[in-house]
Design a protein around this motif. Structure first.
Motif, PDB file in Angstrom:
ATOM      1  N   VAL A 171       0.859  -1.187   0.000  1.00  0.00           N
ATOM      2  CA  VAL A 171       0.000   0.000   0.000  1.00  0.00           C
ATOM      3  C   VAL A 171       0.895   1.237   0.000  1.00  0.00           C
ATOM      4  O   VAL A 171       1.935   1.263   0.662  1.00  0.00           O
ATOM      5  CB  VAL A 171      -0.937   0.019   1.232  1.00  0.00           C
ATOM      6  N   ARG A 172       0.484   2.259  -0.737  1.00  0.00           N
ATOM      7  CA  ARG A 172       1.256   3.507  -0.788  1.00  0.00           C
ATOM      8  C   ARG A 172       0.351   4.678  -0.464  1.00  0.00           C
ATOM      9  O   ARG A 172      -0.798   4.747  -0.919  1.00  0.00           O
ATOM     10  CB  ARG A 172       1.866   3.699  -2.186  1.00  0.00           C
ATOM     11  N   LEU A 173       0.875   5.590   0.349  1.00  0.00           N
ATOM     12  CA  LEU A 173       0.152   6.807   0.701  1.00  0.00           C
ATOM     13  C   LEU A 173       0.683   7.971  -0.112  1.00  0.00           C
ATOM     14  O   LEU A 173       1.907   8.133  -0.269  1.00  0.00           O
ATOM     15  CB  LEU A 173       0.322   7.114   2.191  1.00  0.00           C
ATOM     16  N   ASP A 194      -3.079   4.044  -2.479  1.00  0.00           N
ATOM     17  CA  ASP A 194      -2.866   3.175  -3.634  1.00  0.00           C
ATOM     18  C   ASP A 194      -2.621   1.746  -3.153  1.00  0.00           C
ATOM     19  O   ASP A 194      -1.957   1.535  -2.133  1.00  0.00           O
ATOM     20  CB  ASP A 194      -1.650   3.627  -4.442  1.00  0.00           C
ATOM     21  N   GLY A 195      -3.148   0.780  -3.910  1.00  0.00           N
ATOM     22  CA  GLY A 195      -2.836  -0.610  -3.610  1.00  0.00           C
ATOM     23  C   GLY A 195      -4.040  -1.510  -3.478  1.00  0.00           C
ATOM     24  O   GLY A 195      -3.954  -2.721  -3.735  1.00  0.00           O
ATOM     25  N   TRP A 196      -5.176  -0.944  -3.080  1.00  0.00           N
ATOM     26  CA  TRP A 196      -6.366  -1.773  -2.902  1.00  0.00           C
ATOM     27  C   TRP A 196      -7.228  -1.842  -4.154  1.00  0.00           C
ATOM     28  O   TRP A 196      -7.988  -2.791  -4.332  1.00  0.00           O
ATOM     29  CB  TRP A 196      -7.217  -1.243  -1.741  1.00  0.00           C
ATOM     30  N   GLN A 197      -7.135  -0.826  -4.993  1.00  0.00           N
ATOM     31  CA  GLN A 197      -7.958  -0.805  -6.193  1.00  0.00           C
ATOM     32  C   GLN A 197      -7.215  -0.058  -7.292  1.00  0.00           C
ATOM     33  O   GLN A 197      -6.344   0.780  -6.998  1.00  0.00           O
ATOM     34  CB  GLN A 197      -9.306  -0.151  -5.927  1.00  0.00           C
ATOM     35  N   GLY A 213       7.713   8.729   6.718  1.00  0.00           N
ATOM     36  CA  GLY A 213       6.556   8.084   6.124  1.00  0.00           C
ATOM     37  C   GLY A 213       5.371   7.935   7.051  1.00  0.00           C
ATOM     38  O   GLY A 213       4.363   7.322   6.681  1.00  0.00           O
ATOM     39  N   ARG A 214       5.471   8.496   8.260  1.00  0.00           N
ATOM     40  CA  ARG A 214       4.321   8.447   9.169  1.00  0.00           C
ATOM     41  C   ARG A 214       3.268   9.462   8.726  1.00  0.00           C
ATOM     42  O   ARG A 214       3.577  10.592   8.364  1.00  0.00           O
ATOM     43  CB  ARG A 214       4.748   8.764  10.600  1.00  0.00           C
ATOM     44  N   LEU A 215       2.007   9.035   8.811  1.00  0.00           N
ATOM     45  CA  LEU A 215       0.881   9.873   8.393  1.00  0.00           C
ATOM     46  C   LEU A 215       0.255  10.540   9.616  1.00  0.00           C
ATOM     47  O   LEU A 215       0.030   9.904  10.646  1.00  0.00           O
ATOM     48  CB  LEU A 215      -0.168   9.032   7.670  1.00  0.00           C
ATOM     49  N   PHE A 216      -0.045  11.837   9.467  1.00  0.00           N
ATOM     50  CA  PHE A 216      -0.750  12.608  10.474  1.00  0.00           C
ATOM     51  C   PHE A 216      -2.000  13.191   9.814  1.00  0.00           C
ATOM     52  O   PHE A 216      -1.912  13.747   8.721  1.00  0.00           O
ATOM     53  CB  PHE A 216       0.111  13.737  11.031  1.00  0.00           C
ATOM     54  N   LEU A 217      -3.141  13.066  10.475  1.00  0.00           N
ATOM     55  CA  LEU A 217      -4.399  13.558   9.927  1.00  0.00           C
ATOM     56  C   LEU A 217      -4.777  14.894  10.544  1.00  0.00           C
ATOM     57  O   LEU A 217      -4.474  15.156  11.715  1.00  0.00           O
ATOM     58  CB  LEU A 217      -5.518  12.551  10.166  1.00  0.00           C
TER      59      LEU A 217
END
Length: 331
Positions: A171-173, A194-197, A213-217
């Motif tokens: 999976v890629r963000l 990206d990666g699931w569909q 590469g850590r995601l923060f919302l």
């Protein structure tokens, strides 16, 4: 077919074919970080009719691990189920985990992992969970439409409180601006998975990646308001509210304002037994928020209405007709 949580309207059905090739990377990532063991019970306190709870129900059945369904139980009953069945993994909603922390009870020694998902895990609650459970807390992030996007390990939550972690294998963000251009680390945009569909999927969430590469919302893309000429997002305001020791949760909605154009109205769920007052909470916020971020209205309530996955209910599409009722405010 899986239903969305219904946070922003009526739940929608989402279907997605999943090949073995698509599943290999995410499944191996999960099992390497949170090993689920055959014959070792899993307590699933999250509702199993939505994606988060359903994943753990299906995983337990596939591995031959007994699954104890605890959705709808109170915090004491959830802990009792873990102890009775000697469960190794507990998956729950943040609001359930917050209430477990408030019990002041020691967690069963059988627990190897406590997984939070389906709703935001605030840095304040994350710190409290680490105090109660130690280095056993994980945070999952994903959406029904885009799929599982990230997992935060105990190390991630210790080093970067507030993160939802990194993408699993396969999976890629991506963080994109409104024109579709990629944003560099530390800069916010819409989160794409990206990666699931084929072609990937937009999450509708706003966030940024750090250099590891850590995601923060930072809330939903459509949540921003312009207040006094400044772009203001709800996530920092909600974080300031929930950092108060007597605040259990908060939800915000924009309201028109003659001076600023728009400001926030905040409904605040106060901890049971607390004597917190609105003036005290405003004093707390003045030291933590800019003027444009200060909520115009603060409504203190004993309980916020929630979806089955624990999220406070706000119907943005209807202009807020399903917002918490100020008439239900505490006297």
């Amino acid at each position: 077919m899986v239903l969305t949580s219904g946070t922003t309207g009526v739940p929608r059905a989402v279907t997605r074919p999943l090949s073995v090739r698509t599943l290999v990377g995410p499944v191996t990532t999960h099992l390497s970080l949170i090993p689920l063991r055959p014959a070792e019970p899993i307590v699933v306190a999250a509702p199993p009719h939505h994606g988060y709870g359903l994943i753990y129900l299906a995983a337990g059945l596939a591995l031959g691990a007994p699954v104890v369904l605890a959705a709808g139980l109170g915090p004491h009953e959830i802990l009792a189920a873990v102890a009775e069945h000697r469960a190794g993994v507990l998956c729950a909603l943040p609001i359930q985990l917050r209430r477990i922390c408030e019990l002041g009870e020691s967690p069963p020694d059988s627990l190897r992992a406590v997984v939070s998902g389906a709703a935001p895990l605030s840095p304040d609650l994350c710190a409290r969970l680490r105090e109660v459970f130690g280095e056993r807390v994980f945070n999952l992030y994903g959406t029904t439409e885009a799929g599982w996007a990230a997992i935060a390990t105990p190390d991630d939550l210790r080093l970067a409180p507030g993160t939802v972690g990194r993408a699993p294998r396969g999976v890629r963000l991506r963080i994109l601006d409104p024109s579709g251009a990629p944003m560099p680390p530390g800069h916010s945009g819409e989160v794409f998975v990206d990666g699931w569909q084929p072609g990937g999927a937009a999450t509708g969430d706003r966030g940024y990646l750090d250099r590891t590469g850590r995601l923060f919302l930072a809330g939903r893309v459509d949540d921003m308001i312009v207040s006094g000429g400044e772009n203001v997002y709800p996530a920092p305001v909600a974080a300031a509210l929930t950092s108060h020791p007597d605040v259990e949760d908060a939800v915000l909605a924009p309201v028109p304002d003659a001076e600023f154009g728009q400001r926030w109205c905040a409904w605040v769920q106060v901890r049971s037994g607390s004597g917190l007052t609105e003036p005290e909470l405003r004093d707390w916020l003045r030291a933590r928020l800019a003027r444009a971020e200060q909520p115009r209205d603060l409504v203190l309530v004993d309980e916020l209405p929630r979806t089955p996955t624990g999220k406070p209910v706000i119907d943005r599409r209807s202009g807020g007709s399903d917002r918490p009722d100020p008439d239900g405010a505490r006297p």
